[in-house]
Write an enzyme that holds these catalytic residues in place. Structure first.
Site, PDB file in Angstrom:
ATOM      1  CD  GLU A 189      -5.046  -5.513   2.503  1.00 22.18           C
ATOM      2  OE1 GLU A 189      -5.788  -4.849   3.353  1.00 22.18           O
ATOM      3  OE2 GLU A 189      -3.891  -5.732   2.890  1.00 22.18           O
ATOM      4  CD  GLU A 238      -3.158  -0.926   2.180  1.00 22.11           C
ATOM      5  OE1 GLU A 238      -2.872  -0.004   3.209  1.00 22.11           O
ATOM      6  OE2 GLU A 238      -4.192  -1.250   1.877  1.00 22.11           O
TER       7      GLU A 238
END
Ligand code: NAG
Ligand code: NAG
Ligand code: NAG
Ligand code: NAG
Ligand code: NAG
Ligand code: NAG
Ligand code: NAG
Ligand code: NAG
Ligand code: NAG
Length: 856
Positions: free
Chosen positions: A252, A183
């Site tokens: 995710e 991320e």
């Protein structure tokens, strides 16, 4: 078995050599699919972080994942656990990564290994070992030589271990994907131009590891080739990778959300997760991963945030304790089965998506050979719809997707849950016999262990260790403790002249303390004067409390606490904690203030009980016994014996306690914080799954402690002589603690006449499937249980939810008798949901069958 002959051994060796050669698998990808040994795949994955459960739980968690329709188990690698001291590695117990991966392989599943090594994960310091912070010249997650050298060294260490154990698919192992960084794209702009050169270096470094399986970079739109850039979020259907040569991955899919102390508990409705997942597969999605599939527990001091709770349940399909969360697990299993029925056309072509009206979309995957699968979506968040497709008419509830593996018959709709619901229950342990339950020791309701089994120790207030040290001014906490403990004492003795205006004018004196966080207790002359705490959204803690001072020497002892180190955001590693001031004594009248911030302070890292090792059996001479157990006394250690019963997961309810830490047989079960109650007002009784979800939409536990129950892994308990040690910071009544087991309570099933046909009928019946009716099944959670009670049965239009069903106006008179006859004493029973089976109590009404049962 007798001894094997040498010839047999040779044959065996040859065969196993051949087997491992045959098993070596080539994993590649293109714009549509992950290609595993030439076979194009659409896949389902789920996250289980190995240190958030215990090795004895792993096989069952993996089995339940497989049964739930997963192909892949994903985990991060937790650097701080594996290298607590630079160069000293630890892969034992819960840290046994290789064992975990081998268990996944044995179950026939693949692994996605997200090395990071920055993992975020609501984990202490994002998974970085704290020593990294102290390396000269280091800057985390940017183009910085000392950092890159460490990141490369740890990545190489992990890849090397995997290769040595032959765990990559290219070696016949289960690992088909791997991740580098994590991320970074969310925050990389804050690192300026070096962000780009760093990410290029990271890609190159990963590629040079020669794992021969694809690498992933999540939330990184500029991920260099051949890194696959992927999406994380509540929804990812609108995501497209940065090249048409890369497949669409969702690393995710948030199955819920994490919980912070002092906040309500978020949950995500099953219908909405299924909707998000189905939309992803509808719009060219290739692989999704539930984050989390089993969230587990932040044992010890592993939780990050700060202020992340000990529970990392995440409202995942398998709950913190390893029990199925129903209907979430079952409804997603049905989704996965439906997706697998569509896999062949899906991997061969891209979807062709067209509109069937406002907010109505159909996607068709059709191969040249004529195979066809379709998804029908109603994106409206209010209005149900009926659509015409391929000459048939289909009902589509608002905010739902129907799946048609043959472009004709609906096998699944995200808003129609066929799966049973279960309600977990907490069973207080039997009292008289076992010492498990420690209820009141007062007269009358005696139940806990006799008082003689209790010992306690009053942690000294202020400095008690020889290793204390003096510094001028207030210090930052993490730099000072290196996270060896949650606790840092700041202690000062201040001489106050009787003529000081502070004392002289007789007004109330206030102690004012400002801290970067995360929580603090203030003692004046040995007495607790007040406390303060921050929160996940604002870490800073402060207090201003009235204190009484004497002319002469006054001692002020401030205990500052961290509650997990920050894990997210640009430069999160530099965010400080502790009492950095000002610390002042203020008269309530103007002008008279004594500022202590720049004085000489004495510091002690950690508590005496920690220094002598009370949790793991050290300092045994310190424990005190006596007729009167101290209650509501801050900074008290308690010890007593417990013995577990049964085989279900063990739970401690810390009702009566304030805040602290707990250990069972020396193993830390984590921080508890019973006194942190979430505010009222944000929770709703029901949560409409329709419409965009975010983590503030559906909340529970308002007005209650954020976390009430704490998991004690079975494998940490012995049949007898288990020692529970508590450190209570704020003051509590340990006799009010209760122990119990987590069990499955009632099972509820509700299926309507208009629900899709049962999936298991599909293969055998799909040609004449028009006649296959939906079915309802009731199954006990454990195969050695039978249905022992029917709380509710109705065929008609009953109202309510599991635990509170009521009959509607339309109601079959026969239903209860039919269900009773078929279910009582059986482990499983099922019914066709139709008027054929139950008669028609009311024409022209769509009827449902509801059964609520319990097993024993
Ligand atoms: C793996 O598959 C790719 C494409 O399918 C092919 O180009 C490559 O040669 C294969 N590699 C091995 C080692 O078989
Ligand atoms: C699916 O992929 C095809 C081929 O790239 C493209 O034409 C189509 O627009 C994609 N659909 C969606 C919803 O992105
Ligand atoms: C997509 O579907 C529409 C509507 O059925 C059809 O008109 C169109 O030709 C299809 N496009 C492709 C590329 O198959
Ligand atoms: C208590 O112990 C007795 C004898 O050992 C046993 O018969 C009884 O079932 C136990 N009671 C409970 C509630 O466990
Ligand atoms: C508790 O029991 C003891 C002994 O039976 C008795 O002396 C005492 O008064 C009781 N205390 C209360 C509060 O009932
Ligand atoms: C910790 O110490 C380093 C080195 O002295 C300093 O640069 C840094 O600002 C300190 N961190 C905090 C949060 O104060
Ligand atoms: C302090 O002084 C200000 C203005 O001089 C006044 O408004 C205030 O009430 C005073 N506060 C106290 C506690 O005396
Ligand atoms: C429902 O849809 C409307 C119209 O698109 C939108 O304005 C509204 O915010 C949506 N509500 C929710 C809860 O998503
Ligand atoms: C059911 O609906 C049909 C057609 O709309 C109608 O003819 C019939 O009378 C209805 N039956 C009842 C019991 O309402």
């Amino acid at each position: 078995m007798g001894t094997k002959s040498p010839a047999l051994v040779l044959v065996f060796l040859l065969l196993s050599a051949m087997a491992s050669l045959c098993l070596a698998v080539n994993v590649t990808y293109d714009g549509r699919a992950l290609v595993i040994d030439g076979k194009r795949r659409v896949l389902v994955s789920g996250s289980i972080h190995y240190p958030r459960s215990t090795p004895d739980m792993w096989p069952d968690l993996i089995k339940k994942s497989k049964d739930g329709g997963l192909d892949i188990i994903e985990t991060y690698v937790f650097w701080d656990m594996h290298e607590p001291v630079r160069g000293q590695y630890d892969f034992t117990g819960r840290k046994d990564l290789v064992k975990f991966i081998k268990l996944v392989a044995q179950a026939g599943l693949y692994v996605h290994l997200r090395i990071g090594p920055y993992v975020c994960a609501e984990w202490n310091y994002g998974g970085f070992p704290i020593w990294l912070h102290f390396l000269p010249g280091i800057q985390f997650r940017t183009d910085n030589e000392p950092y890159k050298a460490e990141m490369k060294r740890f990545t190489t260490k992990i890849v090397g271990m995997m290769k040595q154990e032959k765990l990559y698919a290219s070696q016949g192992g289960p690992i088909i994907l791997s991740q580098i960084e994590n991320e970074y794209g969310n925050i990389d702009w804050e690192y300026g131009p070096k962000a780009k050169t760093y990410i290029e270096w990271a890609a190159q470094m990963a590629t040079s590891q020669n794992t021969e399986v694809p690498w992933v970079m999540c939330q990184q739109n500029n991920a260099p080739d051949p890194m696959i850039n992927t999406c994380n979020g509540f929804y990812c259907d609108q995501f497209t990778p940065n090249s048409d040569k890369k497949p669409k991955f969702w690393t995710e899919l948030w199955s819920g959300w994490f919980t912070s102390w002092g906040d309500p508990v978020p949950y995500r409705p099953t219908e909405d997760i299924a909707f998000g997942a189905a939309r992803f597969y509808q719009l060219n999605g290739t692989l999704l991963n539930y984050y989390m599939y089993h969230g587990g527990t932040n044992f010890g001091r592993t939780s990050g945030g700060p202020f992340i709770t000990t529970s990392y349940d995440y409202d995942a399909p398998i709950d913190e304790f390893g029990l199925l969360r129903q209907p979430k697990w079952g409804h997603l299993k049905d989704l996965h089965d439906a997706i697998k029925l569509c896999e062949e056309p899906m991997v061969e072509t891209f979807g062709n998506t067209t509109s069937l009206g406002p907010n109505l979309e159909v996607t068709v995957y059709k191969t040249e050979s004529g195979q066809c699968a379709a998804f029908l979506a109603n994106l409206d968040n209010q209005t149900d719809a009926t659509v015409n497709f391929n000459g048939n008419s289909y009902d589509l509830p608002a905010w739902s997707v129907s799946i048609l593996p043959d472009c004709q018959n609906v096998v699944y709709n995200t808003a129609k849950i066929n799966s049973a619901t279960t309600i977990p229950k907490f069973i207080l342990q039997a009292t008289q016999n076992s010492t498990l339950s420690v209820a009141s020791n007062q007269n009358g309701t005696t139940s806990g262990p006799p008082l003689s089994q209790w010992s306690w120790f009053h942690e000294p207030v202020g400095i008690s260790s020889k290793s204390a040290f003096v510094l001028l001014g207030l210090v930052e906490q993490i730099n000072t403790t290196a996270d060896k403990s949650d606790y840092l004492w700041y202690s000062i003795s201040t001489q106050i002249n009787g003529n000081d205006p502070l004392l002289r004018d007789g007004s109330q004196i206030l102690l004012h303390v400002d801290s970067l966080g995360h929580a603090l207790y203030a003692y004046v002359n040995g007495k607790l004067a007040g406390s303060g705490k921050g929160s996940n959204s604002n870490n800073m803690a402060s207090l201003e409390v009235p204190v009484s001072l004497e002319p002469g020497n006054n001692r002020i002892d401030l205990l500052s606490l961290t509650v997990g180190l920050k894990n997210y955001g640009a430069f999160f590693d530099l965010r400080g904690a502790g009492i950095t001031g000002p610390v002042q004594l203020k008269g309530s009248s103007n002008g008279s203030t004594i500022d202590l911030s720049s004085e000489s302070w004495t510091y002690q890292i950690g508590l005496k009980g920690e220094e002598v090792g009370l949790p793991s059996g050290g300092g045994s001479q310190l424990w005190v016994k006596g007729p009167v157990l101290p209650r509501k006394t801050p900074l008290t250690w308690y010890k007593f014996f417990v013995a577990p019963g049964g085989t279900s997961p063990v739970v401690i309810d810390f009702t009566g306690m304030g805040k602290g830490q707990a250990w069972v047989n020396g193993q830390s079960i984590g921080r508890y914080w019973q006194s942190d109650v979430s505010p009222n007002g944000k929770c709703t009784v029901t949560c409409d799954y329709r419409g965009n979800y975010d983590q503030n939409k559906c909340l529970k536990n308002c007005g209650k402690p954020t976390q009430e129950q704490y998991h004690v892994p079975r494998s940490w308990l012995k049949p007898f002589g288990n020692v529970l040690v508590l450190l209570e910071e704020a003051g509590g009544d340990p006799t009010a603690i209760s122990f119990g087991t987590r069990e499955t309570g009632h099972i509820c099933s509700k299926v309507s006449e208009d629900y899709p046909m049962p999936l298991d009928m599909w293969h055998s019946n799909h040609l004449q499937s028009k006649n296959v009716k939906p079915t309802l099944s009731v199954q006990c959670p454990s195969p050695n249980q039978v249905i022992s009670e029917l709380q509710f049965v109705s065929f008609g239009n009953p109202h309510g939810t599991c635990g509170s069903f009521t009959h509607g106006r339309c109601r079959s008179k026969r239903a209860r008798r039919i269900v009773h006859r078929a279910c009582m004493g059986k482990a499983k029973c099922s019914f066709e949901v139709s008027v054929n089976a139950f008669g028609d109590p009311c024409a022209n009404v769509t009827k449902s069958l509801v059964v609520e049962a319990s097993c024993s």
